[in-house]
Design a protein around this motif. Structure first.
Motif, short mmCIF file in Angstrom:
data_model
loop_
_atom_site.label_atom_id
_atom_site.label_comp_id
_atom_site.label_asym_id
_atom_site.label_seq_id
_atom_site.Cartn_x
_atom_site.Cartn_y
_atom_site.Cartn_z
N GLN A 1 0.82 -1.22 0.00
CA GLN A 1 0.00 0.00 0.00
C GLN A 1 0.85 1.26 0.00
OE1 GLN A 1 -3.28 -0.06 2.81
NE2 GLN A 1 -3.58 -2.24 2.50
N GLU A 2 1.91 1.28 0.79
CA GLU A 2 2.76 2.48 0.84
C GLU A 2 3.81 2.49 -0.28
OE1 GLU A 2 2.72 5.13 2.70
OE2 GLU A 2 1.23 4.62 4.20
N GLY A 3 4.13 1.31 -0.81
CA GLY A 3 5.14 1.26 -1.87
C GLY A 3 6.56 1.27 -1.36
N LEU A 4 6.75 0.86 -0.10
CA LEU A 4 8.11 0.77 0.44
C LEU A 4 8.65 -0.62 0.12
CD1 LEU A 4 10.31 2.17 2.22
CD2 LEU A 4 9.34 0.93 4.16
N THR A 5 9.51 -0.68 -0.91
CA THR A 5 10.06 -1.97 -1.33
C THR A 5 11.55 -2.03 -1.00
OG1 THR A 5 10.69 -1.26 -3.53
CG2 THR A 5 8.40 -1.95 -3.24
N PHE A 6 12.20 -3.10 -1.47
CA PHE A 6 13.64 -3.24 -1.22
C PHE A 6 14.45 -2.24 -2.05
CE2 PHE A 6 11.83 -7.55 -0.59
CZ PHE A 6 12.05 -7.63 0.78
N LYS A 7 13.85 -1.74 -3.12
CA LYS A 7 14.61 -0.88 -4.03
C LYS A 7 14.06 0.53 -4.15
CE LYS A 7 16.21 -4.68 -6.96
NZ LYS A 7 16.12 -5.32 -8.27
N SER A 8 12.87 0.77 -3.59
CA SER A 8 12.28 2.11 -3.75
C SER A 8 11.49 2.50 -2.52
CB SER A 8 11.37 2.12 -4.98
OG SER A 8 10.28 1.23 -4.78
N ALA A 9 11.29 3.82 -2.39
CA ALA A 9 10.53 4.34 -1.26
C ALA A 9 9.63 5.47 -1.75
CB ALA A 9 11.48 4.84 -0.18
N PRO A 10 8.47 5.67 -1.12
CA PRO A 10 7.56 6.74 -1.55
C PRO A 10 8.00 8.12 -1.03
CG PRO A 10 6.63 5.57 0.31
CD PRO A 10 7.91 4.89 -0.03
N TYR A 11 7.33 9.17 -1.47
CA TYR A 11 7.51 10.55 -1.00
C TYR A 11 8.93 11.08 -1.25
CZ TYR A 11 3.51 8.74 1.63
OH TYR A 11 2.33 8.11 1.99
N GLY A 12 9.62 10.57 -2.24
CA GLY A 12 10.96 11.05 -2.54
C GLY A 12 12.02 10.67 -1.51
N VAL A 13 11.68 9.69 -0.70
CA VAL A 13 12.62 9.24 0.34
C VAL A 13 13.72 8.40 -0.29
CG1 VAL A 13 12.79 7.68 2.35
CG2 VAL A 13 10.96 9.38 2.22
N ASN A 14 14.88 8.44 0.33
CA ASN A 14 16.05 7.67 -0.11
C ASN A 14 15.66 6.22 -0.42
OD1 ASN A 14 18.54 6.20 -0.05
ND2 ASN A 14 19.46 7.92 1.03
N PRO A 15 15.98 5.71 -1.63
CA PRO A 15 15.57 4.34 -2.00
C PRO A 15 16.20 3.25 -1.12
CG PRO A 15 17.02 5.28 -3.66
CD PRO A 15 16.67 6.38 -2.75
N LEU A 16 17.29 3.59 -0.42
CA LEU A 16 17.91 2.59 0.46
C LEU A 16 17.15 2.43 1.78
CD1 LEU A 16 21.68 3.49 -0.03
CD2 LEU A 16 20.54 1.38 -0.74
N TYR A 17 16.21 3.35 2.01
CA TYR A 17 15.46 3.31 3.27
C TYR A 17 14.74 1.97 3.45
CZ TYR A 17 12.16 4.78 6.90
OH TYR A 17 11.44 4.87 8.06
N GLY A 18 14.07 1.51 2.37
CA GLY A 18 13.32 0.25 2.46
C GLY A 18 14.24 -0.94 2.70
#
Lengths: 101, 258
Positions: free
Chosen positions: B174-191
């Motif tokens: 639902q939020e789209g926080l995956t291993f390679k990407s993050a929502p709201y322009g957040v650093n993709p490494l966050y997930g």
């Protein structure tokens, strides 16, 4: 192996009254404090210091009372302390190369 | 032997790399370890004599199993330190303007549900007190309280894992926080760092739940006595350890500002 040899060395059994519920209340209260602290308008380094401080207090309570390290032979504490010493080296190495708190 | 074979198969799975081979190695390893522990726990533990009986007043004896459990926990401290340290380094390096910059880190509550995880933290703390009460009951030979508190700990452990599973599916789908990407322009490494840190902890909690299920079943079959209940203590040590890890992981992952 005789069963008596197993039971004899356990230092924890000598302490009948242990403050398990008091520790539980302390853990719950500190957790609630943590949930309020993070939204306070404080500097990053202050929030990090407070949260790591509260986590250390909580961890110490669990290890000391729930894991009974407080009641065990003192030398046993050197085993986790050795691990923590290595963690301290790791944290120091990472902190020294950090560019942003 | 079975444990060694499991590790060898797992190693081949990592090197190849092949997830099916890795899983086969994991299953063989877990089966071998479980069988080994089950067989070993049928006998009372031998004492560890430290540096010798001559120095026993300075180094009182402890059970060999307890000593082994503490040594295991030290290796776990190093394991979690490596995971958290790697995540922290990635965070520091990629959120600072410069060549490695990949975007800001998420603020608390921006993506993660802090109140829900706060509740989960409380569940884990409750499970720690029920676990230690189970051990206290075992020491007194109180079978009824032993079973009651072990069952409560097991249920709380399952609740923790369930809430985490719910959180994961919510974040991933639902939020789209995956291993390679993050929502709201957040650093993709966050997930990746989030799932790595909370995932290995969740795996440890799951292993703890399995161990709890084992001792709870044994307790309901009258397998523990006032004199012999070491399995309850050792599983308790492990369970409290995963609680301690979460005590540090929760503020680091969920509460620290961006």
């Amino acid at each position: 192996m005789e069963e008596t040899a197993t039971r004899e060395p356990t230092g924890s059994e000598a302490h009948a009254k242990r403050p398990y519920l008091i520790v539980f209340v302390a853990l719950a209260v500190v957790t609630v404090i943590e949930l309020f602290i993070y939204s306070f308008p404080l500097a990053h380094i202050e929030i990090i210091s407070i949260l790591m401080g509260t986590a250390t207090i909580k961890g110490g309570l669990v290890v000391g009372y729930y894991m009974h390290l407080r009641y065990e032979p003192r030398w046993l504490a050197f085993i986790p302390l050795a691990g923590l010493a290595l963690v301290a080296v790791l944290v120091a190495a990472l902190t020294s190369t950090s560019v942003h708190p | 032997m079975i444990v060694a074979v499991g590790m060898a198969i797992g190693y081949v799975g990592i090197v190849t790399p092949s997830i099916p081979i890795l899983l086969v190695g994991f299953v063989v390893f877990v089966g071998g370890t479980g069988g080994w522990v089950h067989d070993d726990m049928r006998r009372p533990s031998s004492p560890f004599y430290g540096v010798g009986t001559a120095l026993e007043s300075t180094f009182p004896r402890v059970s060999a199993r307890k000593l082994g459990t503490w040594l295991l926990l030290v290796t776990e401290i190093m394991f979690f330190s490596a995971i958290i340290g790697a995540s922290w380094t990635l965070r520091l390096r990629t959120t600072t303007p410069g060549a490695d910059f990949q975007g800001p880190w998420a603020s608390p509550n921006q993506i993660l549900n802090v109140p829900l995880t706060g509740l989960n933290t409380f569940i884990l703390i409750c499970s720690s007190v029920t676990m230690v009460e189970a051990f206290a009951a075992a020491e007194k030979g109180d079978q009824r309280r032993l079973r009651l508190f072990l069952l409560a700990t097991l249920i709380l452990g399952i609740a923790f894992v369930s809430v985490q599973a719910y959180e994961y599916q919510k974040l991933y789908f639902q939020e789209g926080l995956t291993f390679k990407s993050a929502p709201y322009g957040v650093n993709p490494l966050y997930g990746a760092t989030f799932y790595a840190q909370t995932g290995v902890h969740g795996t440890h909690v799951t292993a703890g739940v399995l161990a709890l299920a084992y001792v709870t079943r044994k307790a309901f079959r009258g397998g523990f006595t006032k004199e012999n209940h070491e399995a309850v203590e050792l599983v308790g040590l492990y369970w409290h350890f995963v609680d301690v890890v979460w005590i540090f992981l929760f503020p680091i992952v969920y509460l620290l500002p961006a």
